[in-house]
Design an enzyme around this catalytic site. Sequence first.
Site, PDB file in Angstrom:
ATOM      1  N   LYS A  21     -32.313  41.132  17.381  1.00 36.48           N
ATOM      2  CA  LYS A  21     -30.899  41.416  17.122  1.00 36.48           C
ATOM      3  C   LYS A  21     -30.021  40.974  18.298  1.00 36.48           C
ATOM      4  O   LYS A  21     -28.988  40.340  18.103  1.00 36.48           O
ATOM      5  CB  LYS A  21     -30.764  42.926  16.862  1.00 36.48           C
ATOM      6  CG  LYS A  21     -29.393  43.391  16.482  1.00 36.48           C
ATOM      7  CD  LYS A  21     -29.452  44.675  15.656  1.00 36.48           C
ATOM      8  CE  LYS A  21     -29.667  45.934  16.475  1.00 36.48           C
ATOM      9  NZ  LYS A  21     -28.425  46.491  17.012  1.00 36.48           N
ATOM     10  N   SER A  22     -30.416  41.314  19.505  1.00 35.45           N
ATOM     11  CA  SER A  22     -29.589  40.971  20.679  1.00 35.45           C
ATOM     12  C   SER A  22     -29.442  39.463  20.829  1.00 35.45           C
ATOM     13  O   SER A  22     -28.355  38.952  21.107  1.00 35.45           O
ATOM     14  CB  SER A  22     -30.232  41.518  21.959  1.00 35.45           C
ATOM     15  OG  SER A  22     -30.196  42.917  21.956  1.00 35.45           O
ATOM     16  N   ARG A 121     -17.237  55.020  19.875  1.00 33.55           N
ATOM     17  CA  ARG A 121     -18.037  54.536  21.018  1.00 33.55           C
ATOM     18  C   ARG A 121     -17.166  53.944  22.124  1.00 33.55           C
ATOM     19  O   ARG A 121     -16.160  53.303  21.858  1.00 33.55           O
ATOM     20  CB  ARG A 121     -19.090  53.549  20.512  1.00 33.55           C
ATOM     21  CG  ARG A 121     -20.016  54.260  19.517  1.00 33.55           C
ATOM     22  CD  ARG A 121     -21.157  53.419  19.078  1.00 33.55           C
ATOM     23  NE  ARG A 121     -22.005  53.041  20.196  1.00 33.55           N
ATOM     24  CZ  ARG A 121     -22.950  52.126  20.113  1.00 33.55           C
ATOM     25  NH1 ARG A 121     -23.158  51.490  18.990  1.00 33.55           N
ATOM     26  NH2 ARG A 121     -23.675  51.840  21.167  1.00 33.55           N
ATOM     27  N   SER A 164     -25.373  48.156  31.738  1.00 33.67           N
ATOM     28  CA  SER A 164     -25.314  47.811  30.321  1.00 33.67           C
ATOM     29  C   SER A 164     -25.320  46.304  30.116  1.00 33.67           C
ATOM     30  O   SER A 164     -24.485  45.584  30.657  1.00 33.67           O
ATOM     31  CB  SER A 164     -24.034  48.406  29.722  1.00 33.67           C
ATOM     32  OG  SER A 164     -23.693  47.740  28.529  1.00 33.67           O
ATOM     33  N   GLN A 166     -24.603  44.897  27.375  1.00 32.21           N
ATOM     34  CA  GLN A 166     -23.435  44.549  26.551  1.00 32.21           C
ATOM     35  C   GLN A 166     -22.235  44.238  27.433  1.00 32.21           C
ATOM     36  O   GLN A 166     -21.538  43.247  27.222  1.00 32.21           O
ATOM     37  CB  GLN A 166     -23.101  45.691  25.597  1.00 32.21           C
ATOM     38  CG  GLN A 166     -24.160  45.898  24.533  1.00 32.21           C
ATOM     39  CD  GLN A 166     -23.804  47.037  23.597  1.00 32.21           C
ATOM     40  OE1 GLN A 166     -22.730  47.624  23.691  1.00 32.21           O
ATOM     41  NE2 GLN A 166     -24.700  47.340  22.684  1.00 32.21           N
ATOM     42  N   ASP A 311     -33.488  51.155  23.843  1.00 31.33           N
ATOM     43  CA  ASP A 311     -33.573  51.278  22.382  1.00 31.33           C
ATOM     44  C   ASP A 311     -34.921  51.824  21.912  1.00 31.33           C
ATOM     45  O   ASP A 311     -35.065  52.223  20.758  1.00 31.33           O
ATOM     46  CB  ASP A 311     -33.308  49.915  21.719  1.00 31.33           C
ATOM     47  CG  ASP A 311     -31.870  49.461  21.942  1.00 31.33           C
ATOM     48  OD1 ASP A 311     -30.990  50.319  22.158  1.00 31.33           O
ATOM     49  OD2 ASP A 311     -31.632  48.240  21.910  1.00 31.33           O
ATOM     50  N   ARG A 342     -28.137  60.201  20.814  1.00 28.81           N
ATOM     51  CA  ARG A 342     -29.583  60.116  20.573  1.00 28.81           C
ATOM     52  C   ARG A 342     -30.375  61.135  21.377  1.00 28.81           C
ATOM     53  O   ARG A 342     -31.497  61.486  20.978  1.00 28.81           O
ATOM     54  CB  ARG A 342     -30.100  58.697  20.856  1.00 28.81           C
ATOM     55  CG  ARG A 342     -29.703  57.714  19.791  1.00 28.81           C
ATOM     56  CD  ARG A 342     -30.309  56.327  19.992  1.00 28.81           C
ATOM     57  NE  ARG A 342     -29.908  55.468  18.880  1.00 28.81           N
ATOM     58  CZ  ARG A 342     -29.900  54.140  18.916  1.00 28.81           C
ATOM     59  NH1 ARG A 342     -30.278  53.500  20.023  1.00 28.81           N
ATOM     60  NH2 ARG A 342     -29.536  53.447  17.860  1.00 28.81           N
ATOM     61  N   ARG A 386     -32.133  54.025  14.276  1.00 27.89           N
ATOM     62  CA  ARG A 386     -33.328  54.181  15.125  1.00 27.89           C
ATOM     63  C   ARG A 386     -33.876  55.613  15.098  1.00 27.89           C
ATOM     64  O   ARG A 386     -35.078  55.826  15.271  1.00 27.89           O
ATOM     65  CB  ARG A 386     -33.045  53.751  16.561  1.00 27.89           C
ATOM     66  CG  ARG A 386     -32.811  52.250  16.691  1.00 27.89           C
ATOM     67  CD  ARG A 386     -32.935  51.782  18.129  1.00 27.89           C
ATOM     68  NE  ARG A 386     -32.138  50.586  18.365  1.00 27.89           N
ATOM     69  CZ  ARG A 386     -32.499  49.350  18.040  1.00 27.89           C
ATOM     70  NH1 ARG A 386     -33.664  49.120  17.466  1.00 27.89           N
ATOM     71  NH2 ARG A 386     -31.695  48.334  18.282  1.00 27.89           N
TER      72      ARG A 386
HETATM   73  C1  S3P Z   1     -27.798  45.543  23.710  1.00 30.46           C
HETATM   74  C2  S3P Z   1     -27.744  46.325  24.814  1.00 30.46           C
HETATM   75  C3  S3P Z   1     -28.042  47.767  24.812  1.00 30.46           C
HETATM   76  C4  S3P Z   1     -28.772  48.185  23.546  1.00 30.46           C
HETATM   77  C5  S3P Z   1     -28.195  47.572  22.300  1.00 30.46           C
HETATM   78  C6  S3P Z   1     -28.215  46.058  22.402  1.00 30.46           C
HETATM   79  C7  S3P Z   1     -27.435  44.127  23.842  1.00 30.46           C
HETATM   80  O1  S3P Z   1     -26.821  48.465  24.917  1.00 30.46           O
HETATM   81  O2  S3P Z   1     -28.787  49.580  23.407  1.00 30.46           O
HETATM   82  O3  S3P Z   1     -28.953  47.958  21.165  1.00 30.46           O
HETATM   83  O4  S3P Z   1     -27.726  43.333  22.928  1.00 30.46           O
HETATM   84  O5  S3P Z   1     -26.863  43.758  24.892  1.00 30.46           O
HETATM   85  P1  S3P Z   1     -26.145  48.716  26.374  1.00 30.46           P
HETATM   86  O6  S3P Z   1     -26.021  47.417  27.046  1.00 30.46           O
HETATM   87  O7  S3P Z   1     -24.799  49.324  26.104  1.00 30.46           O
HETATM   88  O8  S3P Z   1     -27.078  49.671  27.053  1.00 30.46           O
END
Ligand code: S3P
Length: 429
Positions: A21-22, A121, A164, A166, A311, A342, A386
């Site tokens: 997914k990422s 969020r 993070s 993200q 995750d 979670r 999840r």
């Molecule tokens: C992800 C980063 C994680 C993860 C998410 C996917 C990504 O979040 O929990 O499912 O693809 O960069 P955070 O970066 O906010 O921890």
Amino acid sequence: VSIASHPVAPFRFEPRLPGDKSITHRAYLFAGMAAGESAIANTNPGEDCAATAAALRALGVETRGGADGSVTVIGRGGAFPAPAGPLDLGNSGTGLRLLLGVLAGQAMTVTLTGDDSLRTRPVERVLEPLRLMGARAEAPGDHPPVTLTGGALHGIRWTLPVPSAQVKSALLLAGIQAEGTTEIEGGGASRDHTERFLAAGGYPVTGTGDRIAVEGPFRIEPFSMVVPADPSAAAFWCAAAAVAPGSEISLEGVSVNPSRTAGFTALEEMGAELSRARPVDDVEPRADLSVRAGTLRGITLGPDRVPGLIDELPVLAVVAAFAEGATVVRGAGELKVKETDRLRAVAEGLRAIGAGVELRDDGWEITGSGGDPLPGGRVRSFGDHRIAMAFLIAGLRCRNGVEIVDPPGIETSDPYFLSNLRQILEPNA
Ligand code: S3P
């Protein structure tokens, strides 16, 4: 409809896995920014990545789906026309936050929003540095909808308050479009797909992990890539093999990017037997994995390891419930701001199935059953894919099984999960 699982005879099974997914989110966004046609194989077929692709189409990008998850993306070469309305990222925090980085460099005003969960969020963690780079952004209450006005950006030096991936990736995507150097520190053990892609393409990126710098602006070139199978989806099946004695799971072409394998390592430390075969050394490396149960024991996971298995923590908590001794997880406060809280959802679920758990502000202390089955029961997912998947795996080792009373859309991340589970539950059907 309810979804449920129950104990089964030992099984040997090769589940079908979605693409990661990422990596899929990132591949779509990079391809959307490139001038021309990119080919991405084995994309994640879930709703989260589909929402990112739909947002790109609303920004004038063309996408064409082929067989087996192959997607062709025809990018806009770095300048997008204004979309007709708000961009809806559904349940996807990654899609929304990464897109903020892309759109921060675009001279237009855009609104980004999502479902009920996404609209709770936090987004200031991305907006604050993007404002310093030159964007204007508002998100009353620190959650979507976000109104973003992008434009000319300049590089900044930024230390992430939480490790993070993200946020790190959003800043890199903005940094590509910014004048000068964007330097990001504090990514810790978080996943490195964005910087890996850039480094492999020969773009001006230095460092990985905890300290990365990108020298903008530059244009992304069209590319082709293969997305490995999603290790976070695979972790549920590894856990299934770990809790169901005598069973074995085989997995093909799973990501073994070192920033994504901490969940597998933790399972090994807990006593599961993992073996790797047929490694493919690509920008995103992959390998086949097989997993068998061993005698499970509790482990301690601290703050330095949490970003690498963020995750996987819900399903690791489930495995811990069947281990010998205690498992202690610390430094996982970020779990409170995922698709649901979670930390709380796992603690409630573990109590519901008869496991011993203490909820802390940043983790859990779980007392394992010593290998014995647990009673099982009815578990709430709080709408989180999840949480539901983790407790459906628990049901394989619970006398009375597990029923998820509020089934969420598991299709957000893995549309194959329920059919894989059904094949384990009803092998002769
Ligand atoms: C992800 C980063 C994680 C993860 C998410 C996917 C990504 O979040 O929990 O499912 O693809 O960069 P955070 O970066 O906010 O921890």
